[in-house]
Every structure is written in C-alpha cells, then in structure tokens.
Design an enzyme around this catalytic site. Structure first.
Site, PDB file in Angstrom:
ATOM      1  N   GLU A 125       0.667  -1.420   0.267  1.00  0.00           N
ATOM      2  CA  GLU A 125      -0.014   0.083   0.201  1.00  0.00           C
ATOM      3  C   GLU A 125       0.815   1.028  -0.157  1.00  0.00           C
ATOM      4  O   GLU A 125       0.718   2.529  -0.717  1.00  0.00           O
ATOM      5  CB  GLU A 125      -1.180   0.147   1.369  1.00  0.00           C
ATOM      6  CG  GLU A 125      -2.323  -0.912   0.985  1.00  0.00           C
ATOM      7  CD  GLU A 125      -3.360  -0.731   0.234  1.00  0.00           C
ATOM      8  OE1 GLU A 125      -2.886   0.451  -0.450  1.00  0.00           O
ATOM      9  OE2 GLU A 125      -3.700  -1.313  -0.033  1.00  0.00           O
ATOM     10  N   SER A 385     -24.171 -24.063  56.943  1.00  0.00           N
ATOM     11  CA  SER A 385     -22.904 -24.558  57.464  1.00  0.00           C
ATOM     12  C   SER A 385     -21.385 -23.958  57.456  1.00  0.00           C
ATOM     13  O   SER A 385     -20.479 -23.912  58.039  1.00  0.00           O
ATOM     14  CB  SER A 385     -22.284 -25.855  58.039  1.00  0.00           C
ATOM     15  OG  SER A 385     -23.620 -26.969  58.793  1.00  0.00           O
TER      16      SER A 385
END
Length: 732
Positions: A125, A385
C-alpha cells in the site's frame, strides 16, 4: 551616382539591411537617452510579474480560505473505539460493539500486530510510508500518468495517511477534488500525529466488510485469534480486504476475497519480497467462509466493569483469562450433569493480594432457563454451615476450647431452640476437631452460645462481609446454621482471611493503582486462624479429592436451596455455589456431593499443585488432649459453670472489662507488666492473653502479665474445672 553622406537620410530605408541600418538614439538636452523600446519592455515585464503575483496570491488566498472552510479534522471522533475488557495480562475477555453496531477494537501496531503483516501491508500500500510527509509525489505522478494514458483512474496513488484521511472523512466519489481534500487532510494528520500513531489509527479504522473495522476485529472474527501471529495467507488476506471490503466479504464473497489475496501474493513475488514457493503454499490455504463470534469471557464481571468505569476504551480486570476459561467450562459441564434448572457459580481469589482471579456468575450467560445473566456470586443466599469455622475460630481465640478438646454432641435445648444434626443422629463426646470436620450442629451452636451471635456478626462485618438478616431481627443462634444471608464473594473473602492467618483484604476486580492501598481487615487472631485452617485441612474430601491437599468446608441451606463448598491452600481461595437461581428447593443438592467435587476439580484445573498453608504462629499450642491444660481438655457449657459444692466460678476482678490500662514505661521504656487479679475458681488456673497461654495464676489468685502491645487485648482465665471468664481491655 555618389553614395549619400553619413548625415543624409536614406531614400529607401526599407531596402537597407537590418545589419547595416543603425538608428541613432535620441538624446535629451542633458545628453541622456530618451525612453524607447527597452523602457517599454521593462514596464511590460513588471506588469506581467505583478499580475502573476496577484493571481498566485488570489489562488493561495482562495486555497487557504478553502482549507479553513474544511474545519478541524475530527480526530477525537475517529479515535473512538469499542470498549474492551482485558485480563490482568492484557488478554481480551470481552468487547462491546460501538453505539452504531460497529466492531472497532484499539490496536497497538508495536505489540499487538504481526510484524510480517505490517511489512506486507506497507510493501503493498505505501512502501515509502516512513519517509514521506503524508503525500507521496511519485505515487501521485504514477496515478496521474495512468489517468492520462488510459483515460480512467487505475490507481489512486494514496498513501496510508491519505487513506486514513478518507476513513476519517468518508467520500464516495473518486475525483480530483476528493483527492485534493485527502492531500490537505493527510498533511494535517502528519503535522498532528507521528507515524506510529497514524499506523495505529489506520489499523483500527480500516474496513473489513460488514460491521468489522480494524485488523484486530477482523482477525478475531475471521481467524478466531488476535493478530499477533498471522500466517502469510492470513496476512495477505487482511491486506486485500480493505481495498473493496463489501465485495470481498468472506461470509458472502469468499471466492472474490481469495482472488484478491492471491493478487497480493503475486505482487509480492514480483517485488521479490516473498518466494514463489511461499506464495504457492499460501494460495493453497482456503479462506474462512464464516465469521466467528467475538469472545465473551467473564460476562458478568465485564458488565459490572462497564457499569463502574465510564468512558474508558480499555478496562483491565484482575482476572486470569486462562483460569476463567477453564472454570467456565467446568461450571457449564457440571450444571448440565446436575439438572436443567440448576446453576453453578465459582469465585477464585488470590490470597496475598485479594485480587479476583476468576468469577463465574452462571454456567451459561445466554441460558434463560438458568437465569444466566444473573450473577450468582453476588446474590444473597443462605450459607448453611459455612460460617461454622468462624464460630470455632472465636472460641479458639477466647481460649476456652482447643482443637483437641472434647465436646458433647447430644440433644440440648437453648430456650425453645433445639438444634439437630443433618443426619438426625448424635455422635456423643467427640474432639472439637472432629466436630468441625463432620460439621456437627450441636457443638457449633453450643460454642456460638458461648461466643455470642452478635459478636460473631460484628466480627464478620468487621472483616468485610455484608451479612443480611431478616428485617428487625437481631443475630441469633440460628445464624450458625445458615440463618443469615451472605454472598459467595463475601464468603470467599472471609475464607481467604483464614489462609492469611486472620486478616482479610477487600477483594479487587478492576485494576486500579489506588486500590493497592487497601487496608487489611481483622478477622481472627493468628493462632486461632491457623488452628481453624489446620482442622479444615483434615476434612474428609469427596470421592474425586485427595486427603490433606486443601482446607475446605461445605454447607447446605435449609430446604436444599443452596449447596456450598469453600476451600483454600496457601496461594488461592475458591468458593462454589450450586442451586436454583429462583430460590426453589432442589432435593438432593447437598454441599458435600454437589459443590465439593466442583471445588476439588477447580483446584485441579488451576494447573498448579496446592501450596502448603502457613506454619503455626509463635505461641501456638500443639498438643494431644492428654497434654492439654486441664481446663482445655473438655468443653463445658456456660450452664455448668456453677458449682454444686457452692464454689464460685472464676471472675477477673482487675482489670475490669472495657477499661483502659496505661502500661507505658517512663521515657519511652517498654510496657510494664500488668497485674491481673482473680476471684473464685478452682486452682490450678491458666491465664491466656489473646488466646495464648502466658502462665498460671498463683495461690494468691493473681499474676503479672506482659501487655502484647498497644491496642485491645483479650484476657481469659480458665480454672481446673473448665470454668472461665474473659475481659477485653485497651492497652495504651
């Protein structure tokens, strides 16, 4: 005929050759030459120059006015990206699309993109990207020549910077005006940004078809991975797509995309940048034909971070993506095995820092049947518990019981409350260690009655847990068996305090430097915390577990609505919750069989061997029952403190409960010894400071105690028959 004289005018001037015809210059009376043709030429050139300058000035002014009319380049708007949530190492957990539905993820070309792809992109490019100032004259000249020779635009001659300008200000037409605008904007971009910033912004904005923008979003959507490592075929494909993103969409036009990729490879072969063999191998790789979904790890944590942090493009969490992924898979698999309406939640915390390493709020975020979008790690549920270890911890801290002490598990009533064990049986007299490991209810309630439910509630809140009681109800004995509300994350924070020898650290999930100053919160004394961890280490593991690898506790709430298991080693604490999000009963869902196996699998999937717990702190009494002081050999409830022979239980006469003791020595000397006086009780009597034995009371029922330092101190005396008294004083 004689020739004319030198001063006689010629009768035929036109016939005289130019080379021999000399016209004398006219002179003024003062002897200077009169203005002639040379003066006229000078004036003409001056007017031409002035006119040219005026034209140039007018064009420049017009061009300047046009440039000004363009306004400022909207770089701030162009820099907007999708919000991304990353883990402690920067790995992507989840990304959120922008308001208009686009996926545009932030990109760092230096660290987040394959160098091979960058070389291919610039070679194809903009090969002079690092040397030009936004415009490449050679590329523009080539494009202009192609336009003149072929009659149409063949290549645009645009640099990366010019393409970025077009992305920032999109224009559909390809014209000289559009190109001129790109040139102006490119020069402006180069003036305001450096090359690295320009490349990063281009890589974030380049279109890849549909709502995908940027190389990072494209790589994740098409290849299912970050663009840090790309093959040659993948790099060439990502170079080709932005040139015509809609006509080369992989999910619509894969053949066109493949052809474009191959042209990129051919061009690179022509330029000598890759070999023909490498290009042929890349061409043989098929292109993806379907988009992959964006990653969604830790969705509940991501949602919470989005709600807490506004406007940040990147939010870093303390989570570990690898651990998060394996625990999400574990929760999903176990939920399927447990039933269609059952949900699973998991929290993992680093003990040293309090950082949340993994949070699984539900097995499947998109499963409506399991209320997948509800974060069950933050839901208030009954803990069953799981609060019992802290009852025992306070009992150890107070010094009236030891892990090897004997305690009765038999039917007993506390007013109208008569606790029973889960299996509806009683074990008789058992060691305290076994009572906690077997999660017996009666011993736990008996110790809570002695410790005080309000004190337990206050201590847990002091350590950072938010306990939720029914409206207008005070803490009672039932909270020891689940009669209170708590979240999984708070429960994990409390258990991490046991691993830290008695102090918790507020959990942190969003990375923030200021959070590093979080103060530790007191849970238990060091000795008591170590004793609890040592007892829990011996809890019998589930079928898929190994003995003595992690300290853990299980719990099941009333009506089988919640199953819990929380455990820790020296490095990490993990909590597991199993149940229905709607709070409905789930018969058969028990902590030991439903949650504990998930807990042990979670530790196994961390990929590390369990780290050993801390060594016993200084002053810890490690002894068998037979070698314990007589008062610690057997626990006796408060009701047994009154003697049948009329002898009174021991009582600390000095110092008084809640008093302040000035024990500082003169001129900065160490604290002086503090006298303690006892009334009643059967000799021999043992004195404890903060749960640690400091000697026996003499025959005069008094002793001198060295203060542990400034702050609160708990003084406890236990006589030969197990009766005890405790006061809390403040040393200053």
């Amino acid at each position: 005929m004689s020739a004319p004289g030198p001063h006689a005018p010629s009768s035929c001037p036109d016939l005289i050759r130019a080379s021999t015809c000399v016209v004398p210059q006219k002179k003024d009376m003062d002897g200077r030459d009169k203005p002639g043709h040379d003066g006229i030429g000078k004036r003409r050139w001056f007017r031409i120059a002035a006119a040219s300058f005026a034209v140039v000035a007018a064009i420049s002014a017009a061009l300047g006015a046009w440039v000004v009319s363009l306004g400022a380049l909207p770089l701030a708007q162009a820099s907007e990206v999708s919000t991304t949530i990353v883990d402690r190492n920067g790995k992507l957990l989840r990304a959120y699309a922008m308001a208009d539905g686009r996926w545009r993820l932030p990109v760092d070309a230096g660290t987040g993109v394959d160098p091979g792809y960058l070389k291919l992109l610039l070679a194809y490019e903009d090969r002079r990207f690092h040397s030009h100032s936004g415009v490449d004259p050679l590329a523009l000249g080539r494009a202009a020549l192609q336009l003149l020779t072929r009659g149409h635009i063949v290549s645009g001659g645009s640099t990366i910077t010019m393409q970025l300008a077009r992305l920032i200000e999109p224009r559909r037409e390809r014209s000289v005006y559009a190109k001129l605008r790109q040139v102006v904007r490119a020069l402006e971009i180069e003036r305001r940004m450096n090359k690295d910033q320009i490349l990063d912004l281009y890589l974030a904005m380049a279109p890849f078809g549909g709502n995908l923008e940027g190389v990072r979003a494209a790589s994740i959507a098409y290849f299912g991975k970050e663009p840090k490592r790309l093959s040659l075929a993948e790099s060439a494909l990502l170079v080709a797509l932005p040139q015509s993103p809609e006509t080369r969409r992989l999910d619509r036009y894969p053949d066109a995309a493949r052809a474009a990729r191959d042209r990129v490879l051919d061009r690179m072969v022509e330029d000598g940048r890759i070999s023909e063999e490498d290009a042929a191998g890349a061409k043989a790789v098929p292109v993806p034909r379907l988009r992959k979904p964006m990653p969604i790890l830790a969705p509940h944590s991501a949602d919470q971070a989005m709600a807490s942090v506004k406007g940040a493009p990147v939010i870093a969490l303390t989570l570990d993506a690898s651990l998060q992924k394996v625990l999400e898979a574990l929760a999903r698999d176990r939920a399927v095995a447990l039933g269609p309406n059952i949900s699973v939640a998991i929290v993992a915390v680093d003990n040293a820092s309090g950082d949340v390493l993994a949070r699984v709020g539900s097995p499947d975020y998109f499963d409506d049947r399991r209320a997948g979008q509800v974060d069950m790690t933050r839901a208030v549920r009954s803990p069953g518990s799981t609060l019992k270890p802290f009852i025992y911890g306070l009992a150890f801290e107070d010094g009236f019981v030891h892990p090897e002490s004997l305690i009765d598990d038999r039917p007993i009533r506390f007013g109208s409350y008569a606790p029973e064990n889960f299996d509806m049986t009683f074990q008789g007299t058992v060691p305290v260690r076994k009572a906690l490991q077997m999660s017996l209810n009666v011993p736990a309630v008996a110790l809570l009655d002695r410790v005080g439910a309000s004190r337990l509630s206050s201590r847990l809140k002091q350590a950072g847990a938010n306990l939720v009681l029914p409206k207008d109800e005070a803490p009672g004995l039932a909270m020891g068996l689940g009669g209170v509300g708590i979240t999984l994350q708070d429960l994990v924070q409390l258990y991490s305090g046991l691993a830290r020898l008695g102090n918790t650290r507020p959990l942190r999930e969003i990375m923030n430097v200021r959070d590093d100053a979080r103060d530790s919160l007191r849970l238990l004394d060091q000795v008591a915390a170590w004793q609890v961890g040592n007892v829990l280490m011996g809890t019998p593991p589930p079928e898929n577990g190994v003995h003595n690898r992690i300290a853990f506790k299980t719990g099941t709430s009333y009506g089988y609505r919640d199953a819990w298991s929380v455990g820790f080693d020296g490095r990490i604490t993990i909590g597991v919750w199993v149940g229905r999000p709607d709070g409905a009963p789930a018969p058969g869902i028990v902590g030991r069989t439903a949650a504990a196996p998930i807990l042990f699998d979670a530790f196994a999937r961390t990929g590390k061997l369990p780290a050993p717990l801390a060594k016993p702190p200084k002053g810890t009494l490690v002894a068998s029952n037979a070698k314990l002081p007589l008062p610690l050999r057997r626990y006796r409830p408060v009701g047994e403190l009154v003697r049948t022979d009329g002898e009174q239980a021991p009582r600390i006469q000095f110092p008084l409960n809640g008093s302040r003791i000035d024990a500082a020595g003169a001129d900065g000397a160490p604290f002086s010894a503090m006298p303690v006086k006892i009334a009643g009780g059967a000799l021999p009597m043992t004195m404890l400071v903060n749960g640690v034995s400091v000697g026996e009371i003499d025959g005069r029922r008094q002793c001198l105690v060295d203060p542990p330092g400034p702050g609160f101190a708990r003084l406890t005396v236990i006589d030969a028959k197990g009766a005890a008294d405790t006061v809390v004083v403040r040393i200053q």
